[in-house]
Design an enzyme around this catalytic site. Structure first.
Site, PDB file in Angstrom:
ATOM      1  N   GLY A 153       0.797  -1.100   0.073  1.00 15.56           N
ATOM      2  CA  GLY A 153       0.122  -0.010   0.132  1.00 15.56           C
ATOM      3  C   GLY A 153       0.797   1.121  -0.427  1.00 15.56           C
ATOM      4  O   GLY A 153       0.170   1.867   0.704  1.00 15.56           O
ATOM      5  N   SER A 154       1.673   1.035  -0.771  1.00 10.98           N
ATOM      6  CA  SER A 154       2.675   2.586  -0.759  1.00 10.98           C
ATOM      7  C   SER A 154       1.775   3.854  -1.263  1.00 10.98           C
ATOM      8  O   SER A 154       2.510   5.606  -1.124  1.00 10.98           O
ATOM      9  CB  SER A 154       3.496   2.032  -1.864  1.00 10.98           C
ATOM     10  OG  SER A 154       3.241   2.567  -3.153  1.00 10.98           O
ATOM     11  N   ASN A 155       1.111   3.425  -2.056  1.00  8.83           N
ATOM     12  CA  ASN A 155       0.484   4.216  -2.531  1.00  8.83           C
ATOM     13  C   ASN A 155      -1.066   4.626  -1.943  1.00  8.83           C
ATOM     14  O   ASN A 155      -1.275   6.520  -1.350  1.00  8.83           O
ATOM     15  CB  ASN A 155      -0.751   4.678  -3.578  1.00  8.83           C
ATOM     16  CG  ASN A 155       0.303   4.700  -4.956  1.00  8.83           C
ATOM     17  OD1 ASN A 155       0.652   6.029  -5.237  1.00  8.83           O
ATOM     18  ND2 ASN A 155       0.820   3.264  -6.111  1.00  8.83           N
TER      19      ASN A 155
ATOM     20  N   ARG B 215     -16.782 -13.916  -6.125  1.00 11.70           N
ATOM     21  CA  ARG B 215     -16.690 -12.968  -6.499  1.00 11.70           C
ATOM     22  C   ARG B 215     -17.724 -11.646  -5.865  1.00 11.70           C
ATOM     23  O   ARG B 215     -17.540 -10.952  -5.760  1.00 11.70           O
ATOM     24  CB  ARG B 215     -16.775 -12.410  -7.983  1.00 11.70           C
ATOM     25  CG  ARG B 215     -16.225 -10.770  -8.291  1.00 11.70           C
ATOM     26  CD  ARG B 215     -16.387 -10.838  -9.739  1.00 11.70           C
ATOM     27  NE  ARG B 215     -14.923 -11.219 -10.467  1.00 11.70           N
ATOM     28  CZ  ARG B 215     -13.629 -10.954 -10.770  1.00 11.70           C
ATOM     29  NH1 ARG B 215     -13.497  -9.619  -9.710  1.00 11.70           N
ATOM     30  NH2 ARG B 215     -12.765 -11.705 -10.677  1.00 11.70           N
TER      31      ARG B 215
ATOM     32  N   MET C 102      -5.620  -6.733  -6.161  1.00  6.56           N
ATOM     33  CA  MET C 102      -5.049  -7.075  -6.893  1.00  6.56           C
ATOM     34  C   MET C 102      -6.624  -7.869  -7.116  1.00  6.56           C
ATOM     35  O   MET C 102      -6.539 -10.084  -6.952  1.00  6.56           O
ATOM     36  CB  MET C 102      -4.349  -8.571  -6.344  1.00  6.56           C
ATOM     37  CG  MET C 102      -2.331  -7.587  -5.937  1.00  6.56           C
ATOM     38  SD  MET C 102      -1.845  -6.921  -7.360  1.00  6.56           S
ATOM     39  CE  MET C 102      -1.689  -8.030  -8.470  1.00  6.56           C
TER      40      MET C 102
ATOM     41  N   LEU D 193     -12.566  -5.826 -10.295  1.00  2.69           N
ATOM     42  CA  LEU D 193     -14.409  -5.100  -9.489  1.00  2.69           C
ATOM     43  C   LEU D 193     -15.095  -5.792 -10.176  1.00  2.69           C
ATOM     44  O   LEU D 193     -14.685  -5.380 -11.692  1.00  2.69           O
ATOM     45  CB  LEU D 193     -13.776  -3.277 -10.005  1.00  2.69           C
ATOM     46  CG  LEU D 193     -13.089  -2.845  -8.366  1.00  2.69           C
ATOM     47  CD1 LEU D 193     -12.827  -1.334  -8.913  1.00  2.69           C
ATOM     48  CD2 LEU D 193     -12.962  -4.064  -7.151  1.00  2.69           C
TER      49      LEU D 193
ATOM     50  N   HIS E 275      -1.865   3.450 -12.211  1.00  2.37           N
ATOM     51  CA  HIS E 275      -1.549   2.158 -12.955  1.00  2.37           C
ATOM     52  C   HIS E 275      -0.072   2.376 -13.634  1.00  2.37           C
ATOM     53  O   HIS E 275       0.453   3.535 -14.045  1.00  2.37           O
ATOM     54  CB  HIS E 275      -2.478   1.753 -14.699  1.00  2.37           C
ATOM     55  CG  HIS E 275      -1.601   0.172 -15.466  1.00  2.37           C
ATOM     56  ND1 HIS E 275      -1.758  -0.808 -15.219  1.00  2.37           N
ATOM     57  CD2 HIS E 275      -1.564   0.157 -16.037  1.00  2.37           C
ATOM     58  CE1 HIS E 275      -1.211  -1.501 -15.933  1.00  2.37           C
ATOM     59  NE2 HIS E 275      -1.095  -0.865 -16.628  1.00  2.37           N
TER      60      HIS E 275
ATOM     61  N   GLU F 276       4.024   7.219  -9.305  1.00  2.00           N
ATOM     62  CA  GLU F 276       2.417   7.483  -9.008  1.00  2.00           C
ATOM     63  C   GLU F 276       1.935   8.292  -7.861  1.00  2.00           C
ATOM     64  O   GLU F 276       1.060   8.289  -7.840  1.00  2.00           O
ATOM     65  CB  GLU F 276       2.438   6.355  -8.813  1.00  2.00           C
ATOM     66  CG  GLU F 276       2.938   5.332  -9.607  1.00  2.00           C
ATOM     67  CD  GLU F 276       2.948   3.708  -9.295  1.00  2.00           C
ATOM     68  OE1 GLU F 276       2.405   3.534  -8.685  1.00  2.00           O
ATOM     69  OE2 GLU F 276       3.753   2.733 -10.262  1.00  2.00           O
TER      70      GLU F 276
END
Length: 203
Positions: A12-14, A65, A90, A93, A109, A174
């Site tokens: 979760g770096s973003n 799903r 990952m 949706l 992305h 990013e």
């Protein structure tokens, strides 16, 4: 105050970059209302809890799903989320999920879309021999890496680069680009014409 929901599956770096931007005032009038992970062992879960953020693990393994998506959507709505930010989530949706939050789901992305969609985008770009790569923040729609583009950041590919050094420099952009895109969307001063996002007053 806008409520953000973060979906992640890994470090979760973003997510951390978004949280830091909120704390520093680079994203105004916003708070992270909930962090949702599809994996209990995701490093982002630990980070979110260390920051005292509402953190929910909704495992996807062994579930359909539809079951998983309905629980995630229910949790997002329970926290009155205005904007959803995918941060290394990952999972694809489902169309039903996307329809619950029209133009309120963002993804980042690590390529200049439409080039190199899908997994391992930096490796694809490096192997292809491109001279410029980068990252794209876009709205999520029913197709993979396809929704209208909000922000793109270009990153030159140097002769001394390998896929790892390229990925690191793309990641730096990013973190900058995601903050810019969130601000654009939260301010709402844009319209989408065809696939093009246009800022109001600049037509």
């Amino acid at each position: 105050m806008h409520n953000l929901g973060i979906l992640l599956s890994g470090r979760g770096s973003n997510f951390v970059a978004i949280a830091d931007s909120i704390d520093a005032g680079r994203i105004a009038d916003a708070r992270i209302a909930v962090v949702i992970s599809s994996r209990a062992d995701a490093l982002g879960v630990t980070t979110a809890r260390q920051r005292s953020l509402n953190t929910v693990v909704i495992p996807s393994k062994g579930r359909t799903r539809e079951e998983h998506d309905r629980e995630v959507v229910g949790t997002l709505k329970q926290h009155h989320v205005d904007l959803i930010c995918l941060a290394g989530y990952m999972r694809l949706l489902s169309p039903w999920f996307v329809q619950q939050f029209p133009r309120r789901i963002l993804n980042i992305h690590p390529s200049l879309l439409p080039a190199f969609p899908g997994l391992e985008a930096q490796e694809q770009a490096f192997a292809y021999g491109v001279k410029v790569s980068g990252c794209t923040v876009h709205f999520v729609d029913e197709e993979l890496d396809h929704g209208a583009i909000i922000v793109q950041k270009a990153v030159p590919v140097g002769d001394g680069d390998d896929e790892h050094s390229l990925a690191e420099r793309i990641l730096e952009q990013e973190h900058i680009g995601y903050t810019e895109a969130i601000n654009i969307v939260l301010r709402g001063k844009f319209k989408i014409v065809g696939r093009r996002l246009r800022m109001k007053g600049r037509e």
